[in-house]
Design a protein around this motif. Structure first.
Motif, mmCIF file in Angstrom:
data_model
loop_
_atom_site.group_PDB
_atom_site.id
_atom_site.type_symbol
_atom_site.label_atom_id
_atom_site.label_comp_id
_atom_site.label_asym_id
_atom_site.label_seq_id
_atom_site.Cartn_x
_atom_site.Cartn_y
_atom_site.Cartn_z
ATOM 1 N N THR A 206 0.841 -1.194 0.000
ATOM 2 C CA THR A 206 0.000 0.000 0.000
ATOM 3 C C THR A 206 0.874 1.241 0.000
ATOM 4 O O THR A 206 1.975 1.237 0.559
ATOM 5 N N VAL A 207 0.376 2.297 -0.633
ATOM 6 C CA VAL A 207 1.103 3.564 -0.725
ATOM 7 C C VAL A 207 0.129 4.697 -0.463
ATOM 8 O O VAL A 207 -1.093 4.506 -0.473
ATOM 9 N N VAL A 208 0.666 5.899 -0.243
ATOM 10 C CA VAL A 208 -0.179 7.033 0.135
ATOM 11 C C VAL A 208 -0.540 7.934 -1.041
ATOM 12 O O VAL A 208 -1.285 8.894 -0.867
ATOM 13 N N SER A 209 -0.006 7.648 -2.234
ATOM 14 C CA SER A 209 -0.268 8.546 -3.357
ATOM 15 C C SER A 209 -0.214 7.796 -4.675
ATOM 16 O O SER A 209 0.406 6.725 -4.788
ATOM 17 N N ASP A 210 -0.831 8.383 -5.685
ATOM 18 C CA ASP A 210 -0.793 7.800 -7.019
ATOM 19 C C ASP A 210 0.613 7.847 -7.604
ATOM 20 O O ASP A 210 1.016 6.948 -8.345
ATOM 21 N N GLY A 211 1.359 8.897 -7.272
ATOM 22 C CA GLY A 211 2.719 9.002 -7.766
ATOM 23 C C GLY A 211 3.599 7.884 -7.240
ATOM 24 O O GLY A 211 4.429 7.328 -7.974
ATOM 25 N N LEU A 212 3.432 7.538 -5.977
ATOM 26 C CA LEU A 212 4.211 6.453 -5.387
ATOM 27 C C LEU A 212 3.777 5.107 -5.980
ATOM 28 O O LEU A 212 4.591 4.197 -6.166
ATOM 29 N N LYS A 213 2.502 4.990 -6.274
ATOM 30 C CA LYS A 213 2.011 3.781 -6.952
ATOM 31 C C LYS A 213 2.707 3.612 -8.300
ATOM 32 O O LYS A 213 3.162 2.515 -8.643
ATOM 33 N N ASP A 214 2.808 4.692 -9.051
ATOM 34 C CA ASP A 214 3.476 4.635 -10.358
ATOM 35 C C ASP A 214 4.956 4.289 -10.210
ATOM 36 O O ASP A 214 5.514 3.558 -11.035
ATOM 37 N N GLU A 215 5.587 4.799 -9.164
ATOM 38 C CA GLU A 215 7.013 4.545 -8.965
ATOM 39 C C GLU A 215 7.305 3.064 -8.731
ATOM 40 O O GLU A 215 8.338 2.551 -9.155
ATOM 41 N N PHE A 216 6.408 2.369 -8.060
ATOM 42 C CA PHE A 216 6.622 0.966 -7.719
ATOM 43 C C PHE A 216 5.968 -0.001 -8.704
ATOM 44 O O PHE A 216 6.106 -1.221 -8.578
ATOM 45 N N ALA A 217 5.239 0.517 -9.690
ATOM 46 C CA ALA A 217 4.389 -0.320 -10.537
ATOM 47 C C ALA A 217 5.168 -1.331 -11.367
ATOM 48 O O ALA A 217 4.607 -2.352 -11.795
ATOM 49 N N ASP A 218 6.458 -1.102 -11.608
ATOM 50 C CA ASP A 218 7.238 -2.045 -12.407
ATOM 51 C C ASP A 218 7.651 -3.283 -11.605
ATOM 52 O O ASP A 218 8.139 -4.259 -12.181
ATOM 53 N N ARG A 219 7.425 -3.239 -10.268
ATOM 54 C CA ARG A 219 7.840 -4.365 -9.425
ATOM 55 C C ARG A 219 6.704 -4.972 -8.613
ATOM 56 O O ARG A 219 6.853 -6.068 -8.059
ATOM 57 N N THR A 220 5.584 -4.294 -8.513
ATOM 58 C CA THR A 220 4.453 -4.804 -7.745
ATOM 59 C C THR A 220 3.194 -4.066 -8.192
ATOM 60 O O THR A 220 3.259 -3.229 -9.095
ATOM 61 N N GLU A 221 2.058 -4.374 -7.577
ATOM 62 C CA GLU A 221 0.800 -3.692 -7.899
ATOM 63 C C GLU A 221 0.271 -3.021 -6.635
ATOM 64 O O GLU A 221 -0.579 -3.565 -5.929
ATOM 65 N N PRO A 222 0.749 -1.826 -6.340
ATOM 66 C CA PRO A 222 0.360 -1.170 -5.085
ATOM 67 C C PRO A 222 -1.098 -0.726 -5.082
ATOM 68 O O PRO A 222 -1.695 -0.475 -6.125
ATOM 69 N N THR A 223 -1.636 -0.637 -3.891
ATOM 70 C CA THR A 223 -2.966 -0.064 -3.676
ATOM 71 C C THR A 223 -2.803 1.269 -2.959
ATOM 72 O O THR A 223 -2.071 1.357 -1.961
ATOM 73 N N VAL A 224 -3.468 2.299 -3.443
ATOM 74 C CA VAL A 224 -3.382 3.617 -2.814
ATOM 75 C C VAL A 224 -4.394 3.717 -1.676
ATOM 76 O O VAL A 224 -5.597 3.521 -1.888
ATOM 77 N N ILE A 225 -3.902 3.979 -0.485
ATOM 78 C CA ILE A 225 -4.755 4.355 0.649
ATOM 79 C C ILE A 225 -4.209 5.680 1.168
ATOM 80 O O ILE A 225 -3.122 5.728 1.740
#
Length: 437
Positions: A206-225
């Protein structure tokens, strides 16, 4: 009631957004049928404390505190500071020519990977393992920074087969202060490897922002909370009398990257152009203010309008938000600042106070303001728009206009209870996976 173990370095009486996120999750998790167990540090090194936050810990939450072994107390003794004082996370980036500070900064950058909190890990792992085995806990959460905490989660998953959610409140290798640290190429590679291993090993991220989700998207599938606000901290008071002065308030620490020249210029011009502006406007700063910003206030002859309160407990800070006539929100003018979302933003939105927001107009914080139907983010260099927005708010105050009206639906999406519900959806999913395995 189902059980979850949370490993977090920051916990009351520590203060700040890093504490608020999981303190509030733990406050509301029991209402969703989950009992939190928290492993944290007994006597950590914090930049500030707030004893009033202890009241938010529900009776159902079992808190286990452990020892830690960190370099900060040694550093502070060498530099003549109090044991718990000093710049905690980064020692002191502006080390100048002080050889002790330069040596400490190099050590911090290259001998404590991923961070200088890693001395807590062996104590936290032992305590967490004992609780998991005693209470038959199937799911754990680690939250960072400090990102060394995630290494505990990885070890527990490998040793005990628990399901693991890794929560990121900030970037890891790309966190802003790493650019200022004298890190070797070898250190950077090692840190990147640790980050990759955590992102690929965790069952959920889980991440706190859409930008952080994009940063990690090449290695996992984060959920924004998102971070959010707690309705109990913002008991709304109906608007009656105006303040004796129009109050433009900043609540929280103001750091060097938030010293926006165009803002001070705009205020100086308004003061010079409108006689009543200087007499009827107060600049209120609740929190620590960087020396460079104090120098700017002096440079632009704004000292007579400024009221600096320093650090206050959280409930006093939220009261300052609600009693202000306009809130100042400034994203630091640094690289990759489009990713920055502070926890304070959600409380600002929930306060129902007009917001003067300055930062990247296409960033994550700007998107949240639009989503909440608030006044758009203004660019750092747009002095004309900054000046106009202040003047419009000041004029409305003079005319005794009613305060900003906010659709309650725009608030619900950012409430701490609602956000806890999003976390619970993930926990339920992990629990089902564990049962089926």
């Amino acid at each position: 009631m189902q059980k979850v173990l949370i490993l977090t370095y920051y916990w009351p009486p520590a203060s700040g957004p890093g504490v608020q996120r999981f303190l509030k999750f733990c406050k509301y998790l029991p209402e969703f049928g989950w009992k939190p167990y928290v492993v944290t540090v007994e006597n950590g090194t914090y930049s500030s404390v707030d004893e009033t936050l202890l009241k938010d810990i529900p009776e159902q939450v079992q808190v286990i505190k452990t020892r830690t072994n960190e370099p900060f107390s040694i550093y502070n003794r060498l530099t003549g500071k109090e044991k718990k004082s000093g710049t905690v996370g980064m020692l002191n980036m502006d080390s100048g020519q002080n050889p002790i500070k330069q040596m400490s900064l190099y050590a911090r950058a290259n001998y404590f990977i991923p961070d200088a909190r890693k001395g807590w890990n062996r104590y936290a792992y032992k305590a967490a393992k004992a609780v998991i085995e005693k209470e038959d806990i199937n799911i754990i959460i680690t939250t960072g920074p400090p990102h060394s905490t995630h290494l505990i989660g990885k070890k527990l998953k490998e040793a005990l087969g628990v399901k693991w959610l890794a929560d990121f409140r900030d970037p890891w290798t790309n966190i802003f202060y790493n650019e200022a640290l004298p890190r070797t190429t070898s250190t950077q590679k090692k840190d990147k490897t640790l980050e990759d291993n955590v992102l690929k090993s965790a069952d959920k991220v889980t991440v706190v922002s859409d930008g952080l989700k994009d940063e990690f998207a090449d290695r996992t599938e984060p959920t924004v909370i998102y971070n959010g606000f707690d309705v109990d901290d913002l008991a709304y008071q109906p608007w009656d009398d105006k303040n004796r002065k129009f109050t433009l308030s900043h609540v929280g620490n103001l750091m060097p990257g938030q010293n926006i020249e165009e803002l001070w210029q705009a205020l100086k011009e308004l003061k010079d152009e409108y006689e009543e502006f200087g007499a009827q406007v107060k600049l209120s700063f609740t929190g620590n203010v960087d020396d460079g910003i104090l120098a700017s206030l002096d440079k632009y002859e704004l000292n007579d309008m400024a009221d600096i309160d320093g650090y206050v407990p959280h409930l006093e800070a939220t009261k300052a938000m609600m009693t202000a006539d306009m809130l100042l929100f400034v994203i630091p003018d640094t690289k990759r600042n489009e990713l920055i979302i502070t926890g304070k933003l959600f409380e600002y939105i929930a306060s129902r106070t007009p917001i003067l927001a300055i930062g990247p107009t296409d960033g994550n914080a700007a998107h949240i303001l639009r989503n909440a139907h608030r006044t758009p983010m203004l660019d750092f260099s747009d002095k004309t728009a900054i000046k106009k927005q202040i003047l419009v708010a000041f004029t409305k105050w003079q005319e005794a206009d009613a305060p900003f009206k906010l659709d309650e639906k725009d608030l619900e999406k950012f409430s701490r209870k609602g956000l806890t519900g999003q976390l619970v959806n993930i926990l339920d999913e992990l629990q089902n996976e564990k049962v089926q395995a």
